[in-house]
Design a protein around this motif. Sequence first.
Motif, PDB file in Angstrom:
ATOM      1  N   GLU A   1       0.810  -1.217   0.000  1.00  0.00           N
ATOM      2  CA  GLU A   1       0.000   0.000   0.000  1.00  0.00           C
ATOM      3  C   GLU A   1       0.844   1.268   0.000  1.00  0.00           C
ATOM      4  N   ASP A   2       2.147   1.123   0.298  1.00  0.00           N
ATOM      5  CA  ASP A   2       3.020   2.305   0.336  1.00  0.00           C
ATOM      6  C   ASP A   2       3.561   2.677  -1.033  1.00  0.00           C
ATOM      7  N   VAL A   3       3.376   1.828  -2.028  1.00  0.00           N
ATOM      8  CA  VAL A   3       3.881   2.133  -3.368  1.00  0.00           C
ATOM      9  C   VAL A   3       3.254   3.416  -3.895  1.00  0.00           C
ATOM     10  N   ARG A   4       2.025   3.718  -3.471  1.00  0.00           N
ATOM     11  CA  ARG A   4       1.329   4.921  -3.949  1.00  0.00           C
ATOM     12  C   ARG A   4       2.004   6.204  -3.480  1.00  0.00           C
ATOM     13  N   LEU A   5       2.859   6.066  -2.434  1.00  0.00           N
ATOM     14  CA  LEU A   5       3.542   7.249  -1.912  1.00  0.00           C
ATOM     15  C   LEU A   5       4.775   7.616  -2.721  1.00  0.00           C
ATOM     16  N   LEU A   6       5.133   6.772  -3.707  1.00  0.00           N
ATOM     17  CA  LEU A   6       6.385   6.948  -4.437  1.00  0.00           C
ATOM     18  C   LEU A   6       6.155   7.663  -5.748  1.00  0.00           C
ATOM     19  N   GLN A   7       7.158   8.413  -6.172  1.00  0.00           N
ATOM     20  CA  GLN A   7       7.138   9.124  -7.450  1.00  0.00           C
ATOM     21  C   GLN A   7       7.982   8.324  -8.437  1.00  0.00           C
ATOM     22  N   ALA A   8       7.348   7.628  -9.392  1.00  0.00           N
ATOM     23  CA  ALA A   8       8.064   6.736 -10.295  1.00  0.00           C
ATOM     24  C   ALA A   8       9.044   7.487 -11.171  1.00  0.00           C
ATOM     25  N   ASP A   9       8.627   8.691 -11.617  1.00  0.00           N
ATOM     26  CA  ASP A   9       9.528   9.465 -12.464  1.00  0.00           C
ATOM     27  C   ASP A   9      10.708   9.981 -11.636  1.00  0.00           C
ATOM     28  N   GLY A  10      11.870   9.968 -12.239  1.00  0.00           N
ATOM     29  CA  GLY A  10      13.069  10.461 -11.554  1.00  0.00           C
ATOM     30  C   GLY A  10      13.819   9.418 -10.769  1.00  0.00           C
ATOM     31  N   ALA A  11      13.405   8.156 -10.843  1.00  0.00           N
ATOM     32  CA  ALA A  11      14.131   7.094 -10.132  1.00  0.00           C
ATOM     33  C   ALA A  11      15.508   6.874 -10.759  1.00  0.00           C
ATOM     34  N   LYS A  12      16.419   6.473  -9.953  1.00  0.00           N
ATOM     35  CA  LYS A  12      17.788   6.177 -10.401  1.00  0.00           C
ATOM     36  C   LYS A  12      18.135   4.738 -10.015  1.00  0.00           C
ATOM     37  N   VAL A  13      18.985   4.125 -10.834  1.00  0.00           N
ATOM     38  CA  VAL A  13      19.417   2.753 -10.562  1.00  0.00           C
ATOM     39  C   VAL A  13      20.933   2.732 -10.402  1.00  0.00           C
ATOM     40  N   VAL A  14      21.393   2.125  -9.334  1.00  0.00           N
ATOM     41  CA  VAL A  14      22.830   1.946  -9.071  1.00  0.00           C
ATOM     42  C   VAL A  14      23.164   0.471  -9.280  1.00  0.00           C
ATOM     43  N   HIS A  15      24.016   0.186 -10.244  1.00  0.00           N
ATOM     44  CA  HIS A  15      24.454  -1.190 -10.494  1.00  0.00           C
ATOM     45  C   HIS A  15      25.822  -1.414  -9.849  1.00  0.00           C
ATOM     46  N   PHE A  16      25.969  -2.518  -9.204  1.00  0.00           N
ATOM     47  CA  PHE A  16      27.271  -2.843  -8.601  1.00  0.00           C
ATOM     48  C   PHE A  16      27.545  -4.336  -8.785  1.00  0.00           C
ATOM     49  N   ALA A  17      28.814  -4.660  -8.842  1.00  0.00           N
ATOM     50  CA  ALA A  17      29.225  -6.054  -9.026  1.00  0.00           C
ATOM     51  C   ALA A  17      30.620  -6.235  -8.443  1.00  0.00           C
ATOM     52  N   SER A  18      30.898  -7.451  -8.077  1.00  0.00           N
ATOM     53  CA  SER A  18      32.227  -7.787  -7.553  1.00  0.00           C
ATOM     54  C   SER A  18      33.298  -7.457  -8.589  1.00  0.00           C
ATOM     55  N   ALA A  19      34.431  -6.954  -8.120  1.00  0.00           N
ATOM     56  CA  ALA A  19      35.511  -6.561  -9.023  1.00  0.00           C
ATOM     57  C   ALA A  19      36.070  -7.745  -9.796  1.00  0.00           C
TER      58      ALA A  19
END
Length: 714
Positions: free
Chosen positions: A654-672
């Motif tokens: 029910e908390d998903v409605r509180l989020l603003q989908a536009d402007g989201a950022k994704v951080v990708h990380f992986a083992s060296a």
Amino acid sequence: MVAPVNPEPVMTLDLRTPEGQADTLELPSSRVLVVDTTDALSEHHHHFERLARLPQVTGVVLVAIGGIGADPVLRTPSALAGVGVTLWVGDGLGVPWEGGSQRPGAGRGEATVDDLLAALRLPNVFDRVFADVGVLPHQAASPGLAVDYAVVEPGMMRSLKLQALQQLVATGVAARLHDRESTELSSVMRSAVEGDATSVRQGSPLYEAMSKAQRELQSAARSIDRWRTWRGLFGLRAAHRVVLDRLSAAGNALLQHHKVARKALRDVDSSLAEGYPPPGELVEQGLPSPAPVNSEEMAVALHKAVTAELIGGRTLPGIAEQARRLGNQLGAARSLAVSEQDSAADLEKWARGLISPPPVQVWTGAVGGLLVVAGLTTMLSTLLTGLGAWPLLLMLPLWLGLITLLSANSRIDFDLAYLYATTLFVVSTCGAIGLGGALDWSPGPLVATGILLGLVVILLLSTYLAWRRIVARWRDAVPLRQAFAADRRLSDQVSRTIAQRWSPADRSRRLADSLLVIAGGVDAVVEVFQDVIREAKDLDGEHTFGDSSAGLAEVLHHDLVAVTLEVLQPSFEAIASRLPMSGDSKRSVVRARKLIDAYDKHLERAGLRELPSFVADDGPRRRLAAQLWQSSASSRHILQLTERSRMTQLCAAEDVRLLQADGAKVVHFASADMDLPPIDGGSDEVIRTKGDAVGALRLTPILARYVSREVQTQ
């Protein structure tokens, strides 16, 4: 907001516990990960104020866990404005969500808040999250996460570590497959015992004695060769006296060389074994100065040799045994001299033989043949010349005179008298036979004279050949060749002693001590490893090893080799320092225990994938990582996730409605150590970390009306 740019780790401050609240003022890092509940944010405002005032803190990520009430507003601490950002994690286990206007999926998400905290503890991920959330409204976001791990099963790691330890300390039958002695340590020993100088110093007493002995022996040999000529035949006793003098001089020179050389060899033994006489006295005698010791080069060579032996699969007891054996061989300072003590022991015998050579023996096979020639020439002179008994009267004194020349250097004894009597009998008898059978013809004076001259030439030539054979036979009886050989053996022994023992003496002594110190250090490692084996308890029982077991075994063996080399490092430093070495095995045991304990803690805290501080070569780990990531099918998929991809959103449905989908950022990380290309679609580059995870962290802004700064008034 600017993220901190330094290599410091991320410190975690969990305000949900009393211990975390007490640690607010004791944070040595500039990066702080704060974990708290949404209900307690206002109550803990003074902690946030205190944290913001710390000069070393430049970045704070607050993870606020819990619901935000019926009037949904997330109240972030105003004290963190400008220094911190907030990630809100709602109640529950999170829901699958693809972002945008899509409703959350059914069921619960796969990632948890613990996965989020683990990702934020990675400094580079922390910095990116801090920077990305810092530009969002109110510096707050809701995290979504997809993560995968390539980890080593703990039970398998313990079993393979035990096997690696057992292989390293194996002895007897168990070591035969791995403990094949190589030439690494032996080659270091050979290079150390190669002297820079192998000859005696010119102008020294030893050099002069050696040179004089060689000159006198060569002069004696030349005098005998000259004595075999006509000059020796007609020189009588004077010529023989010259030869005897040369032989005597050669014998005395040989004795002097033997005396000086043996003294030098004995002093070498004493100096190397007992330190007396000092090297300076031996240098004065004629030996070169010992070659200098390059301690740094020796330490490097030994380090390379031990490393090569260990990497090649040698067992620690095998290396210790070989190092101790080679060290004891080098330390046996008198071993070479004892084995070569009699290499020129017969020299005095041959020298005495030159000083008192055997007498010349005339009554030999050569003289017997000469008597036959004497009889034939006398008979032919009376038979062919037609001069009656006159040729006999010529031949008889001539032959007796030639026999006198031949026997001038022999002793006057019965044999000599018998030789004269035999010559007189043979010449007289053959002359009488010739007279009795003389031809009834007269060749004339010129022909008769020519016949006599021809017979005289034959007589003289035969006598000369007999003389050469007599001298050659006598020369063989004189021990001149034996003296030459003994003198060469003595010179060779001196040169060999210089090359193998004296010149490299300091290097050999240093290397012997070094090898024994290394053997003691390796023994200490064996003792500690054996204790670890005895204490090991495989709680998981038997294991079936997967495809990565070979790579895992390689990493563990490589790490234990690095532990061994790290234990030996003080020994290598002592070898390079040129200072006396003590070989304190107790200190090595203590160091080995500390290192193996630190290694175990590293495996527990950071895992096998992260390189320990004492390991430099990451090759085995890169190969292991390639095997582990190849078996992870979802790793590439995670790196392709975008803002609209399905992830676990860490909030209630029910908390998903509180989020603003536009402007989201994704951080990708992986083992060296993950060998994968960057993600597609123009997304940000993959952050390489020291962890064992690959993940995508979505930072979704919270609608502005649901976030506010909570300002505390005094």
